[in-house]
Design a protein around this motif. Structure first.
Motif, PDB file in Angstrom:
ATOM      1  N   TYR A 186      39.047  46.004  50.897  1.00  0.00           N
ATOM      2  CA  TYR A 186      38.575  46.983  51.865  1.00  0.00           C
ATOM      3  C   TYR A 186      39.396  48.271  51.764  1.00  0.00           C
ATOM      4  CZ  TYR A 186      36.162  43.074  54.145  1.00  0.00           C
ATOM      5  OH  TYR A 186      35.367  41.999  54.421  1.00  0.00           O
ATOM      6  N   SER A 187      38.772  49.366  52.086  1.00  0.00           N
ATOM      7  CA  SER A 187      39.498  50.629  52.161  1.00  0.00           C
ATOM      8  C   SER A 187      40.395  50.615  53.395  1.00  0.00           C
ATOM      9  CB  SER A 187      38.522  51.805  52.247  1.00  0.00           C
ATOM     10  OG  SER A 187      37.875  51.811  53.519  1.00  0.00           O
ATOM     11  N   ALA A 188      41.276  51.607  53.489  1.00  0.00           N
ATOM     12  CA  ALA A 188      42.152  51.723  54.658  1.00  0.00           C
ATOM     13  C   ALA A 188      41.361  51.951  55.938  1.00  0.00           C
ATOM     14  CB  ALA A 188      43.154  52.855  54.443  1.00  0.00           C
ATOM     15  N   GLU A 189      40.097  52.359  55.789  1.00  0.00           N
ATOM     16  CA  GLU A 189      39.225  52.578  56.947  1.00  0.00           C
ATOM     17  C   GLU A 189      38.379  51.345  57.273  1.00  0.00           C
ATOM     18  OE1 GLU A 189      39.336  54.810  54.289  1.00  0.00           O
ATOM     19  OE2 GLU A 189      40.897  55.895  55.411  1.00  0.00           O
ATOM     20  N   GLY A 190      38.527  50.283  56.482  1.00  0.00           N
ATOM     21  CA  GLY A 190      37.811  49.052  56.756  1.00  0.00           C
ATOM     22  C   GLY A 190      36.465  48.915  56.086  1.00  0.00           C
ATOM     23  N   GLU A 191      36.178  49.758  55.096  1.00  0.00           N
ATOM     24  CA  GLU A 191      34.911  49.670  54.365  1.00  0.00           C
ATOM     25  C   GLU A 191      35.070  48.751  53.150  1.00  0.00           C
ATOM     26  OE1 GLU A 191      32.071  50.999  55.364  1.00  0.00           O
ATOM     27  OE2 GLU A 191      33.083  51.860  57.126  1.00  0.00           O
ATOM     28  N   LEU A 192      34.090  47.864  52.941  1.00  0.00           N
ATOM     29  CA  LEU A 192      34.141  46.956  51.801  1.00  0.00           C
ATOM     30  C   LEU A 192      34.002  47.739  50.499  1.00  0.00           C
ATOM     31  CD1 LEU A 192      34.269  43.994  50.847  1.00  0.00           C
ATOM     32  CD2 LEU A 192      31.768  43.965  50.931  1.00  0.00           C
ATOM     33  N   VAL A 193      34.976  47.578  49.601  1.00  0.00           N
ATOM     34  CA  VAL A 193      35.000  48.295  48.325  1.00  0.00           C
ATOM     35  C   VAL A 193      34.586  47.377  47.180  1.00  0.00           C
ATOM     36  CG1 VAL A 193      36.480  49.522  46.675  1.00  0.00           C
ATOM     37  CG2 VAL A 193      36.796  49.862  49.138  1.00  0.00           C
ATOM     38  N   ASP A 194      35.057  46.119  47.227  1.00  0.00           N
ATOM     39  CA  ASP A 194      34.802  45.207  46.117  1.00  0.00           C
ATOM     40  C   ASP A 194      35.016  43.779  46.608  1.00  0.00           C
ATOM     41  OD1 ASP A 194      34.195  44.341  43.585  1.00  0.00           O
ATOM     42  OD2 ASP A 194      36.049  45.020  42.649  1.00  0.00           O
ATOM     43  N   GLU A 195      34.473  42.829  45.879  1.00  0.00           N
ATOM     44  CA  GLU A 195      34.729  41.412  46.112  1.00  0.00           C
ATOM     45  C   GLU A 195      34.612  40.683  44.784  1.00  0.00           C
ATOM     46  OE1 GLU A 195      31.129  39.334  48.076  1.00  0.00           O
ATOM     47  OE2 GLU A 195      31.072  41.385  48.858  1.00  0.00           O
ATOM     48  N   PHE A 196      35.458  39.672  44.590  1.00  0.00           N
ATOM     49  CA  PHE A 196      35.472  38.978  43.301  1.00  0.00           C
ATOM     50  C   PHE A 196      36.037  37.577  43.465  1.00  0.00           C
ATOM     51  CE2 PHE A 196      39.111  41.771  43.833  1.00  0.00           C
ATOM     52  CZ  PHE A 196      40.207  40.984  43.552  1.00  0.00           C
ATOM     53  N   TYR A 197      35.598  36.667  42.575  1.00  0.00           N
ATOM     54  CA  TYR A 197      36.062  35.289  42.589  1.00  0.00           C
ATOM     55  C   TYR A 197      37.360  35.167  41.789  1.00  0.00           C
ATOM     56  CZ  TYR A 197      31.745  33.625  44.711  1.00  0.00           C
ATOM     57  OH  TYR A 197      30.716  33.407  45.588  1.00  0.00           O
ATOM     58  N   VAL A 198      38.229  34.281  42.268  1.00  0.00           N
ATOM     59  CA  VAL A 198      39.502  34.026  41.582  1.00  0.00           C
ATOM     60  C   VAL A 198      39.627  32.516  41.371  1.00  0.00           C
ATOM     61  CG1 VAL A 198      40.693  36.138  42.241  1.00  0.00           C
ATOM     62  CG2 VAL A 198      40.633  34.234  43.857  1.00  0.00           C
ATOM     63  N   THR A 257      41.486  49.930  39.312  1.00  0.00           N
ATOM     64  CA  THR A 257      40.824  51.133  38.815  1.00  0.00           C
ATOM     65  C   THR A 257      39.443  50.825  38.240  1.00  0.00           C
ATOM     66  OG1 THR A 257      42.954  52.171  38.326  1.00  0.00           O
ATOM     67  CG2 THR A 257      41.007  53.087  37.238  1.00  0.00           C
ATOM     68  N   THR A 258      39.376  49.765  37.418  1.00  0.00           N
ATOM     69  CA  THR A 258      38.112  49.410  36.773  1.00  0.00           C
ATOM     70  C   THR A 258      37.330  48.350  37.546  1.00  0.00           C
ATOM     71  OG1 THR A 258      39.131  47.649  35.446  1.00  0.00           O
ATOM     72  CG2 THR A 258      39.171  49.896  34.537  1.00  0.00           C
ATOM     73  N   GLY A 259      38.010  47.626  38.434  1.00  0.00           N
ATOM     74  CA  GLY A 259      37.356  46.549  39.152  1.00  0.00           C
ATOM     75  C   GLY A 259      37.209  45.278  38.331  1.00  0.00           C
ATOM     76  N   GLU A 260      37.844  45.220  37.162  1.00  0.00           N
ATOM     77  CA  GLU A 260      37.746  44.039  36.306  1.00  0.00           C
ATOM     78  C   GLU A 260      38.747  42.978  36.751  1.00  0.00           C
ATOM     79  OE1 GLU A 260      38.301  45.295  32.299  1.00  0.00           O
ATOM     80  OE2 GLU A 260      36.406  46.405  32.208  1.00  0.00           O
ATOM     81  N   VAL A 261      38.316  41.724  36.699  1.00  0.00           N
ATOM     82  CA  VAL A 261      39.185  40.609  37.059  1.00  0.00           C
ATOM     83  C   VAL A 261      39.216  39.611  35.904  1.00  0.00           C
ATOM     84  CG1 VAL A 261      37.306  39.380  38.236  1.00  0.00           C
ATOM     85  CG2 VAL A 261      39.675  38.830  38.774  1.00  0.00           C
TER      86      VAL A 261
END
Length: 357
Positions: A335-347, A62-66
């Motif tokens: 990615y969204s269900a349509e294949g669009e990049l929504v977010d990326e983050f390091y783990v 929801t927030t995109g926080e990792v």
């Protein structure tokens, strides 16, 4: 997971178990307080074999926080060596740490440890039958362990026919009624059927060489991908396949063949149970009613190492783990269900598996 990489890791694991017993020295630090309410995604980062640098990350969609290293930060203790998988049940997360021979139980809100199961050989996955009974699959062991999650004790085991301690390998599990099905991966070509009332293997089904994963769709069909082994393997080498298996009759309904040299893995299913996803260099998807393999991928590979995969069971977003070079922090693409990049983050290092809360 890339299966050629998995071969190397697992052979090394076997040697380590024989020579050193896979001992883990716990490292201690300072505890932090967390309060992760609502939905979230755990990422188990394997770390490098024998380095003891496995870790746990947590992502809020929801927030995109990792938050990275949450197990270490919450418990002032390293997670261990090779974090394999994780399952959440009734507010408790169960983290299977393969080469440390342990399963940690944590509160999924605070990330604090609430217990642990020890005395395991080389655990891979845990499947719950009740509050007081669960199965734990293993590699390099011809037994599936029976554990009591309430007391954190090993209470018994299930002998798997046709295996030795050196070639024994049981992996992922799905349940249909009173029966649990498990794929046998390392130098194996079978799926086993276990009667949970007697804890006995009652049937087995032969598939292709080395089935790597197992999921169950909304129609009661099981799906497993085989990796086909590798060139020069003493067990054989063949084109990989995707199998559709009827859980009620325990029979193969359809075999979808890949090309020799392909390396499919990580078959996953969406929350509705009507669409499959898997890795084969690219990310691929297919309706469970399809009669042939797709010709176009859902996502093209980003010239890196796609290593893990999960589908948001609520939103349908697709998350892909990138091991990059197996040394530095890995990355997750959303990615969204349509294949669009929504977010990326390091783990953490070598993100291999996901678990939804």
């Amino acid at each position: 997971m890339n299966n050629r990489a998995k071969v190397i890791v697992l052979v090394a694991t076997a040697l380590q178990l024989l020579l050193m017993g896979g001992c883990m020295k716990w490292e201690y630090g300072t505890e932090e307080e967390f309060s992760a309410a609502g939905r979230g995604l755990f990422i188990t980062n394997e770390g490098n074999f024998q380095y003891g640098n496995a870790s746990l990350s947590y992502y809020d969609p929801t927030t995109g926080e990792v938050e990275n290293e949450v197990f270490f930060r919450a418990n002032a203790m390293k997670l261990g060596d090779v974090a394999q998988s994780m399952v959440v049940r009734d507010g408790v997360g169960w983290i299977v740490v393969n080469n440390s021979h342990v399963i940690f139980a944590i509160d999924v809100t605070t990330f604090k440890e609430v217990g642990r199961i020890t005395n395991l050989t080389s655990p891979r996955y845990i499947h719950f039958l009740s509050d007081e009974k669960a199965y734990v699959t293993q590699i390099w062991d011809n037994r599936i362990f029976i554990v009591n999650p309430h007391t954190f004790e090993v209470t018994g085991s299930i002998e798997c026919p046709g295996m030795t301690m050196e070639t024994g390998s049981t992996e992922q599990m799905v349940q249909w009624g009173d029966y649990v099905y498990v794929n046998c991966w390392s130098y194996q070509n079978r799926i086993l059927k276990i009667d949970t009332r007697t804890d006995k293997v009652v049937a087995e089904l032969q598939v292709g060489i080395q089935p790597t994963s197992l999921v169950l769709d909304k129609n009661g069909k099981m799906w497993s991908i085989t990796d086909g082994g590798y060139e020069g393997s003493p067990y054989g080498y063949e084109a990989p396949s995707l199998y559709r298996i009827d859980a009620e009759t325990f029979t193969i309904e359809k075999r979808f063949k890949f090309t020799l040299g392909d390396d499919p893995s990580e078959v996953q299913i969406n929350g509705a149970g009507d669409k499959l996803y898997w890795l084969n260099d690219d990310v691929w998807d297919m309706d469970v009613t399809a009669e042939r393999l797709p010709v176009k991928p859902f996502l093209k590979q980003r010239e890196t190492i796609y290593y893990g995969l999960t589908i948001d069971p609520v939103e349908g977003d697709v998350y892909v783990a990138d091991a990059i070079d197996y040394q530095q922090q890995g990355k997750v693409y959303r990615y969204s269900a349509e294949g669009e990049l929504v977010d990326e983050f390091y783990v953490g290092v070598i993100p291999g598996a996901f678990c939804w809360k």
